[in-house]
Motif scaffolding. Structure first.
Motif, short mmCIF file in Angstrom:
data_model
loop_
_atom_site.label_atom_id
_atom_site.label_comp_id
_atom_site.label_asym_id
_atom_site.label_seq_id
_atom_site.Cartn_x
_atom_site.Cartn_y
_atom_site.Cartn_z
N LEU A 107 23.50 12.41 -13.81
CA LEU A 107 22.09 12.80 -13.91
C LEU A 107 21.30 12.53 -12.63
O LEU A 107 20.51 13.39 -12.20
N PRO A 108 21.46 11.37 -11.95
CA PRO A 108 20.70 11.18 -10.70
C PRO A 108 20.99 12.25 -9.66
O PRO A 108 20.07 12.74 -8.99
N GLN A 109 22.25 12.65 -9.54
CA GLN A 109 22.61 13.68 -8.58
C GLN A 109 22.01 15.03 -8.96
O GLN A 109 21.53 15.78 -8.11
N TRP A 110 22.05 15.32 -10.27
CA TRP A 110 21.48 16.59 -10.73
C TRP A 110 19.97 16.61 -10.44
O TRP A 110 19.44 17.63 -9.96
N LEU A 111 19.27 15.51 -10.71
CA LEU A 111 17.82 15.47 -10.48
C LEU A 111 17.50 15.63 -8.99
O LEU A 111 16.55 16.32 -8.63
N ALA A 112 18.29 14.99 -8.14
CA ALA A 112 18.05 15.12 -6.70
C ALA A 112 18.20 16.57 -6.26
O ALA A 112 17.39 17.09 -5.46
N ALA A 113 19.23 17.25 -6.78
CA ALA A 113 19.44 18.65 -6.40
C ALA A 113 18.32 19.54 -6.94
O ALA A 113 17.83 20.44 -6.25
N ALA A 114 17.89 19.30 -8.18
CA ALA A 114 16.81 20.09 -8.77
C ALA A 114 15.50 19.89 -8.01
O ALA A 114 14.75 20.84 -7.78
N LEU A 130 11.96 11.34 -20.04
CA LEU A 130 11.19 10.10 -19.93
C LEU A 130 11.91 8.95 -20.62
O LEU A 130 11.87 7.80 -20.14
N ASP A 131 12.60 9.22 -21.72
CA ASP A 131 13.38 8.16 -22.38
C ASP A 131 14.50 7.68 -21.48
O ASP A 131 14.78 6.48 -21.40
N ALA A 132 15.17 8.62 -20.80
CA ALA A 132 16.25 8.24 -19.89
C ALA A 132 15.71 7.39 -18.74
O ALA A 132 16.32 6.38 -18.36
N ALA A 133 14.57 7.78 -18.19
CA ALA A 133 13.99 7.02 -17.09
C ALA A 133 13.48 5.66 -17.55
O ALA A 133 13.49 4.69 -16.79
N ARG A 134 13.07 5.59 -18.81
CA ARG A 134 12.63 4.30 -19.34
C ARG A 134 13.78 3.30 -19.37
O ARG A 134 13.60 2.12 -19.06
N GLY A 135 14.97 3.78 -19.69
CA GLY A 135 16.12 2.89 -19.79
C GLY A 135 16.79 2.59 -18.47
O GLY A 135 17.55 1.63 -18.37
N ARG A 136 16.53 3.40 -17.43
CA ARG A 136 17.19 3.20 -16.13
C ARG A 136 16.16 3.31 -15.02
O ARG A 136 15.67 4.39 -14.70
N THR A 137 15.86 2.18 -14.43
CA THR A 137 14.84 2.19 -13.37
C THR A 137 15.28 2.98 -12.15
O THR A 137 14.43 3.51 -11.42
N ASP A 138 16.61 3.09 -11.92
CA ASP A 138 17.06 3.83 -10.74
C ASP A 138 16.78 5.32 -10.87
O ASP A 138 16.74 6.05 -9.89
N LEU A 139 16.57 5.79 -12.12
CA LEU A 139 16.27 7.21 -12.32
C LEU A 139 14.81 7.55 -12.10
O LEU A 139 14.47 8.73 -11.94
N ARG A 140 13.95 6.56 -12.14
CA ARG A 140 12.53 6.85 -12.27
C ARG A 140 11.93 7.69 -11.15
O ARG A 140 11.22 8.67 -11.44
N PRO A 141 12.16 7.36 -9.87
CA PRO A 141 11.51 8.19 -8.85
C PRO A 141 11.87 9.67 -8.97
O PRO A 141 10.99 10.54 -8.95
N ALA A 142 13.17 9.98 -9.09
CA ALA A 142 13.59 11.39 -9.17
C ALA A 142 13.15 12.01 -10.49
O ALA A 142 12.72 13.17 -10.53
N ALA A 143 13.26 11.26 -11.59
CA ALA A 143 12.89 11.81 -12.90
C ALA A 143 11.40 12.12 -12.97
O ALA A 143 11.00 13.17 -13.51
N LEU A 144 10.57 11.25 -12.42
CA LEU A 144 9.12 11.48 -12.48
C LEU A 144 8.71 12.61 -11.55
O LEU A 144 7.78 13.38 -11.85
N ASP A 525 30.02 23.13 -10.49
CA ASP A 525 29.30 24.02 -11.40
C ASP A 525 27.81 23.71 -11.40
O ASP A 525 26.97 24.62 -11.40
N MET A 526 27.46 22.42 -11.42
CA MET A 526 26.05 22.03 -11.40
C MET A 526 25.35 22.56 -10.16
O MET A 526 24.22 23.06 -10.23
N ALA A 527 26.02 22.46 -9.02
CA ALA A 527 25.41 22.93 -7.77
C ALA A 527 25.20 24.44 -7.82
O ALA A 527 24.16 24.95 -7.38
#
Length: 535
Positions: A107-114, A130-144, A525-527
């Motif tokens: 997911l972090p890689q997908w968010l960075a590419a998006a 938002l639930d995923a970012a709540r559980g993982r602080t490393d996701l927050r900058p890209a997710a937000l 495939d994601m790319a």
């Protein structure tokens, strides 16, 4: 309705249930076989009464609609992929994961590419995002960043997502136009702390001098913890023009503020503080020719005076460190690295690092030079201190710990970093390479990717414990170039197990390589799904 409040009636029923109907019969009833039924009937009636007896409250004001998100919508295939990634949950048990990719780790890689493509998040995915970012602080900058204004709008309505408001610059508030002098001044003097930090960062990025001048207007009245955060905002774009302000901060009443001001000044090789540190450090380190061959001799400071403390040297060492070694390390790391060729006979950094150091001071001296090279972003000194990739660990000239090597590698460009780590893996294998791989650019350059796959293959053939390499295998799944998937075909079969191999190791290795190849193809495939049509 009972003359007593409905809350009192409910409490009586709860107490009766806890004590038992034999000890406390229901109100108006008698002990016996019918008492429990009577209690449940009374509880059912009271439940309906409690629900139906609520008095209507004044209607709350309807929230304003979310701001429009001008970014283009995700392609349909990418939107489906995001739903699958968000639906996955990390495994809770140990043991083998099987051959299936760990979608949550992608997911972090997908968010960075998006985000790189500038897409907007589909509204229906925002709660799960938002639930995923709540559980993982490393996701927050890209997710937000991906969630955009609608994500912040939702976060204001759900207490579980309030972290998004704290993480967003200025708590998600809109900043005034930087040319709006009155608006900027008003927000700086009256805004919330998060808004002021965001405002200062925005001005610093566009107009460094204006940001520093704005900070100076209220510096004397700020709280110590706020001064520390505001001072750290000067780090981007740090220049000689900031020196007078930072010099004044050396006299701050907060020790943490003084230490940060000294750190920032030492990152400016031309500053007065750097010159003072060069004099102090130079007085402690010299070249000695007494025994014929040149060697570095060290005479650590005998005391930490007030001037040293004002320049950021902490007098009290941590537990287990000697005072003189502690003062020496701080002096050397804050001195400009250009000091040493002049001080040590015109030698290059590589020649200086290769000199023997007397009286067991090498570790302390080299560690301080490492910190200086990282702070001053000096690639020449970093190369000298890293040494050759094949040098034995913790021995020989320039050898430093893996953690220090990882920091030094961060000062080199991506290609040089990857080449050095590939050489290290070729010489030492993967057992000590995890920290070093973590600082390499993703996807890994082809030589580094080949080195990792070859080392995994060697470990498999040697009958090594497969779970010892699970961390590197996980990194490879996320960082190996998907183009390398074709090289894994020959590694998918279960090998014949050696007599000295771990039981079942061959099957694990085949399974791990299968998962690696599947993950690489999934990333490819994601790319493709995120690539705009016609690109």
């Amino acid at each position: 309705m009972d003359a007593r409040g409905t809350a009192d009636v409910w409490e009586d029923l709860v107490t009766t249930a806890l004590l038992g109907t034999d000890r406390r019969p229901p109100a108006g009833g008698a002990p016996g076989r019918a008492a429990p039924v009577a209690l449940l009937d009374a509880a059912a009636v009271e439940t309906v009464r409690r629900r139906a007896g609520l008095r209507p409250a004044t209607a709350a004001r309807r929230p304003e609609p979310a701001a429009e998100d001008p970014r283009p919508a995700l392609p349909a295939a990418a939107a489906r992929r995001l739903t699958l990634l968000l639906a996955d949950r990390p495994g809770t048990g140990g043991g083998r994961r099987g051959a299936s990719p760990d979608l949550m780790e992608l997911l972090p890689q997908w968010l960075a590419a998006a985000n790189a493509q500038g897409y907007a998040a589909p509204p229906e995915t925002l709660p799960a995002l938002l639930d995923a970012a709540r559980g993982r602080t490393d996701l927050r900058p890209a997710a937000l960043a991906f969630a955009g204004p609608r994500g912040l709008w939702l976060a204001r309505l759900n207490p579980d997502w309030r972290f998004a408001l704290r993480a967003a610059p200025g708590g998600g508030a809109a900043l005034p136009d930087l040319d709006d002098t009155d608006g900027v001044r008003r927000l700086w003097e009256e805004g919330l702390f998060a808004e002021r930090v965001a405002l200062l960062a925005a001005i610093r990025a566009a107009r460094p001098t204006a940001a520093r001048e704005l900070l100076a207007t209220t510096w004397a009245t700020e709280r110590a913890e706020d001064r520390l955060m505001f001072l750290d905002s000067l780090r981007p774009g740090l220049s000689a023009a900031d020196e007078p302000f930072l010099e004044r901060a050396l006299a701050d009443r907060s020790r943490n503020v003084r230490a940060l001001a000294a750190e920032l000044l030492s990152a400016l090789p031309g500053s007065a503080l750097a010159a003072r540190m060069a004099v102090r450090a130079g007085a402690c380190v010299a070249v000695d020719h007494t025994d014929g061959a040149p060697a570095i001799v060290v005479e650590a400071p005998l005391e930490c005076d007030a001037a040293m403390e004002r320049d950021g040297i902490v007098a009290k060492p941590p537990a287990g460190r000697g005072k003189r070694a502690w003062w020496l390390g701080q002096s050397v790391e804050a001195a400009p690295l250009g000091t040493w060729p002049r001080r040590l006979g015109g030698r290059t950094p590589r020649e200086i690092v290769a000199l023997p150091v007397t009286d067991d001071w090498q570790g302390e001296l080299h560690a301080a030079w490492c910190r200086a090279a990282v702070r001053q972003r000096d690639p020449e000194w970093s190369r000298a201190l890293l040494g050759t990739p094949g040098a034995p660990e913790a021995s020989g000239p320039g050898a430093v710990s893996l953690a220090e090597r990882a920091k030094l590698l961060g000062t080199l460009d991506a290609a040089e970093r990857a080449d050095w780590v590939a050489g290290f893996i070729a010489a030492h294998g993967l057992s000590e390479a995890f920290q070093l791989l973590g600082v390499c650019a993703v996807p890994w350059a082809a030589p580094l990717g080949r080195a990792v796959v070859d080392a995994l293959d060697i470990a498999r053939d040697a009958g090594s414990y497969p779970w010892s390499f699970s961390g590197v295998m996980g990194l490879a799944e996320r960082c190996l170039d998907p183009a390398e998937a074709s090289r894994l075909d020959g590694l998918l079969a279960v090998p014949d197990e050696r007599e000295d191999a771990s039981p079942g190791a061959g099957g694990y290795w085949a399974e791990a390589f299968q998962r690696l190849m599947t993950t690489l193809r999934l990333r490819a495939d994601m790319a493709r799904e995120l690539t705009p049509a016609g690109t």
